[in-house]
Scaffold this active site. Structure first.
Site, PDB file in Angstrom:
ATOM      1  N   HIS A   1      31.460 -33.584  13.901  1.00 31.87           N
ATOM      2  CA  HIS A   1      30.241 -32.480  14.429  1.00 31.87           C
ATOM      3  C   HIS A   1      29.556 -32.296  12.853  1.00 31.87           C
ATOM      4  O   HIS A   1      30.442 -32.873  12.250  1.00 31.87           O
ATOM      5  CB  HIS A   1      31.625 -31.197  14.470  1.00 31.87           C
ATOM      6  CG  HIS A   1      30.541 -29.533  15.403  1.00 31.87           C
ATOM      7  ND1 HIS A   1      29.912 -29.655  13.839  1.00 31.87           N
ATOM      8  CD2 HIS A   1      30.754 -29.822  16.191  1.00 31.87           C
ATOM      9  CE1 HIS A   1      28.766 -28.855  14.729  1.00 31.87           C
ATOM     10  NE2 HIS A   1      29.701 -28.461  16.162  1.00 31.87           N
TER      11      HIS A   1
ATOM     12  N   ARG B   1      22.441 -23.745  14.510  1.00 30.71           N
ATOM     13  CA  ARG B   1      21.180 -24.460  14.950  1.00 30.71           C
ATOM     14  C   ARG B   1      20.281 -24.268  16.592  1.00 30.71           C
ATOM     15  O   ARG B   1      19.092 -24.419  16.478  1.00 30.71           O
ATOM     16  CB  ARG B   1      21.347 -26.506  15.287  1.00 30.71           C
ATOM     17  CG  ARG B   1      21.136 -26.805  13.922  1.00 30.71           C
ATOM     18  CD  ARG B   1      22.410 -28.154  13.167  1.00 30.71           C
ATOM     19  NE  ARG B   1      22.842 -28.509  14.003  1.00 30.71           N
ATOM     20  CZ  ARG B   1      24.061 -29.402  15.003  1.00 30.71           C
ATOM     21  NH1 ARG B   1      22.739 -30.115  15.612  1.00 30.71           N
ATOM     22  NH2 ARG B   1      25.144 -29.073  15.266  1.00 30.71           N
TER      23      ARG B   1
END
Ligand SMILES: Cc1cc2nc3c(=O)[nH]c(=O)nc-3n(C[C@H](O)[C@H](O)[C@H](O)COP(=O)(O)OP(=O)(O)OC[C@H]3O[C@@H](n4cnc5c(N)ncnc54)[C@H](O)[C@@H]3O)c2cc1C
Length: 555
Positions: free
Chosen positions: A326, A346
């Protein structure tokens, strides 16, 4: 609280923030998305999977001759924890229709559906019920439910994200069942976030063409997993739960069917046997293997036990050459190294920037591309920020979330992130997070079809332990979805199978056969699996332990 020298770099982030904010608000593209060729370049050069020695040939078992992740090959080329001769399988300790191994959301969904379809179920788990990656999931669960979205678009995203390696029948099942999976969860009591007008709140994830991520703040996994766990607890007449009892070997019958498992009780150190007409593996992934020394987001029990047991019994593995890192694992503060900083950050506008405050990648590329770009920025380009412990990371500019979505947006949508960093005096509404890729997900696993069947009759697999749904790269939110879709399918189809299954004589012959192969390669007898729990004892300490005449460590 960041040390002074890091604050110098934060000033760069603050200096460039207004221009980046303006760009974000303008709706224009923040940073050019990479072309297919650019993606190939960054993956080949920087993704950990492509490093020399990242993969090697496995010498034993159904995938013999294939190049797979080195650490997984080492784990599979091992001896069993048990001596089959010690077990009298004519008198199993438990008998049931369906045995479910692993109590995360896949195991819960399977148990609920199996019991609903009339099976008696035994659910065994290694730690406490619910100690799992499922409980820790943060960002969300995907499903195409908006008028401007469709399962077809969802399908294309999943396949594209997986580098077109996914098994189409599995993706078809995933996206087609998705809307109903959300409804099922809601009907059971999962409270998904909603917009003020009552419609579902959805956000974009990396590699998706529509916002289709449903969330419960930033603890979506807990919201789902707790609801499923309660539903399991509500069925004591149909689902028997055995905690702290990891399965360590599958049992087969004289016709080659999988027919239960051997359990090892962690508290009293005794072995128990379960005879089952059908067995479902839902043991999750392998984060705790710390492949290539990476930190991990995974829970303590994520040691690939299901892979080992299934493989030793003869099941095929798929895409075991592919590991998901990740992009945004915490690297500072040290106490939470590897901790996941959800993609929802994000999705809500946080931007990855380097030590000079420059945006260097489109923030929502698929995970493998995004992670590789972070590694490139920190290594080849030397634009990372060093931590006092010698690690390196890039900034995730979280204060932008508040500036884009309004004051209070982080507290409202990302309360767990706010609290986690707040414990270390980092206020993510005002300061960025420092992040670096962390080992997150097992992209491959045991090969299944859309009924969750493996090539071994009687063995079903669901959730992260299975392979094929996500190809070689999973997109955010599709795992939480796959647990429900395939957990339910596994429960249903295993029960149908169990209704007609007549078991022959039980045996553990496959263990002898596998070990004969292991022996051929002169592998040390000390190498046993499944691992069950990760081993963090340093070698020097182990040496002292072995010289002690009591269990424990001499100092
Ligand atoms: C921090 C974090 C955040 C995430 N966020 C998201 C997200 O927002 N969206 C998304 O889609 N995905 C997310 N994921 C991924 C997703 O949550 C996992 O892939 C998923 O929960 C795996 O579910 P599972 O049921 O297959 O395995 P798990 O939930 O890991 O459950 C496996 C169970 O099996 C047990 N077990 C293991 N070995 C044995 C054994 N030998 N015998 C008996 N029991 C055993 C374990 O103890 C555990 O109870 C996240 C993962 C992590 C770690």
């Amino acid at each position: 609280m960041y040390p002074e020298y890091m604050q110098e770099s934060i000033k760069n982030v603050e200096r460039t923030r207004p221009a980046r904010l303006k760009l974000a608000k303008s709706g224009k593209q923040l940073f050019p998305r990479m072309s297919a060729e650019e993606r190939d370049v960054v993956l080949n050069k920087f993704h950990p999977d492509y490093k020399t020695n990242a993969r090697r040939e496995i010498r034993i078992g159904p995938n013999k001759g294939e190049r797979i992740t080195t650490k997984v090959a080492e784990l599979l080329e091992t001896y069993s924890r048990i001596n089959p001769a010690d077990f009298d399988l004519s008198h199993p300790d438990y008998e049931t229709d369906v045995l479910v191994i692993g109590a995360g959301s896949a195991g819960f969904s399977a148990s609920i559906l199996a019991s609903e379809n009339g099976a008696d179920v035994i659910l065994v788990t290694k730690l406490r019920v619910g100690d799992s990656n499922s409980m820790m999931a943060q960002g969300g669960i995907q499903a195409a439910v908006r008028p401007d979205d469709s399962p077809v678009l969802h399908y294309l995203d999943v396949i594209g994200g997986g580098h077109f390696d996914n098994k189409p029948e599995l993706v078809n099942a995933l996206v087609s069942d998705a809307p109903d999976a959300i409804k099922w969860l809601q009907d059971m009591g999962v409270m998904f976030d909603r917009n003020p007008d009552g419609t579902m709140f959805t956000k974009s994830g990396g590699g998706t063409c529509r916002p289709r991520m449903h969330s419960a703040r930033d603890y979506t996994g807990a919201a789902i997993c707790r609801t499923l766990r309660d539903e399991v607890y509500n069925r004591p007449d149909k689902i028997k739960i055995l905690e702290h009892q990891p399965a360590v070997e599958l049992i087969k019958d004289s016709d080659g069917r999988v027919a239960g498992a051997v359990l090892y009780h962690l508290e009293n150190k005794e072995y128990f046997t379960v005879k089952a007409k059908a067995t479902i593996l839902s043991t999750g992934g392998f984060g705790r293997l710390h492949i290539q020394g990476f930190e991990t987001t995974n829970h303590y029990g994520a040691t690939a036990d299901g892979l080992v047991m299934g493989y030793r019994a003869g099941a095929n593995l798929l895409y075991m050459d592919s590991v998901q890192y990740h992009p945004t694992g915490a690297v500072y503060p040290l106490q939470i190294m590897g901790f996941l900083c959800t993609e929802k950050l994000r999705g809500m506008g946080a931007q990855p920037v380097n030590k000079n405050g420059e945006l260097f990648v489109y923030p929502l590329e698929p995970r493998d591309i995004e992670a590789s770009s972070f590694i490139r920025e920190c290594t080849e380009r030397g634009n990372g920020i060093k931590t006092p412990s010698g690690n390196v990371g890039i900034w995730l500019d979280t204060p932008l979330i508040e500036q884009i979505n309004g004051e209070g947006a982080i507290k409202e949508n990302l309360p767990a992130m706010l609290r986690q960093f707040g414990r270390f005096d980092v206020d993510i509404t005002k300061e960025p997070m420092l992040v670096y890729p962390t080992l997150h997900y097992q992209n491959g696993g045991i090969e299944i079809n859309d009924h969750c069947e493996t090539k071994l009759p009687g063995l079903y697999v669901a959730g992260e332990a299975s392979g094929g749904v996500h190809g070689r790269n999973r997109l955010m939110g599709n795992s939480q979805l796959d647990l429900i879709v395939f957990g339910r399918r596994a429960g249903k189809y295993a029960t149908e199978y169990a209704k007609g299954a007549k078991l022959g004589k039980l045996n553990l012959d496959h263990v002898y056969e596998y070990e004969k192969e292991v022996e051929k390669f002169g592998i040390d007898r000390k190498n046993i699996s499944p691992m069950v729990l990760p081993d963090y004892i340093p070698e020097a300490v182990k040496k002292r332990q072995y010289t002690a005449h009591y269990e424990g460590t001499l100092r």
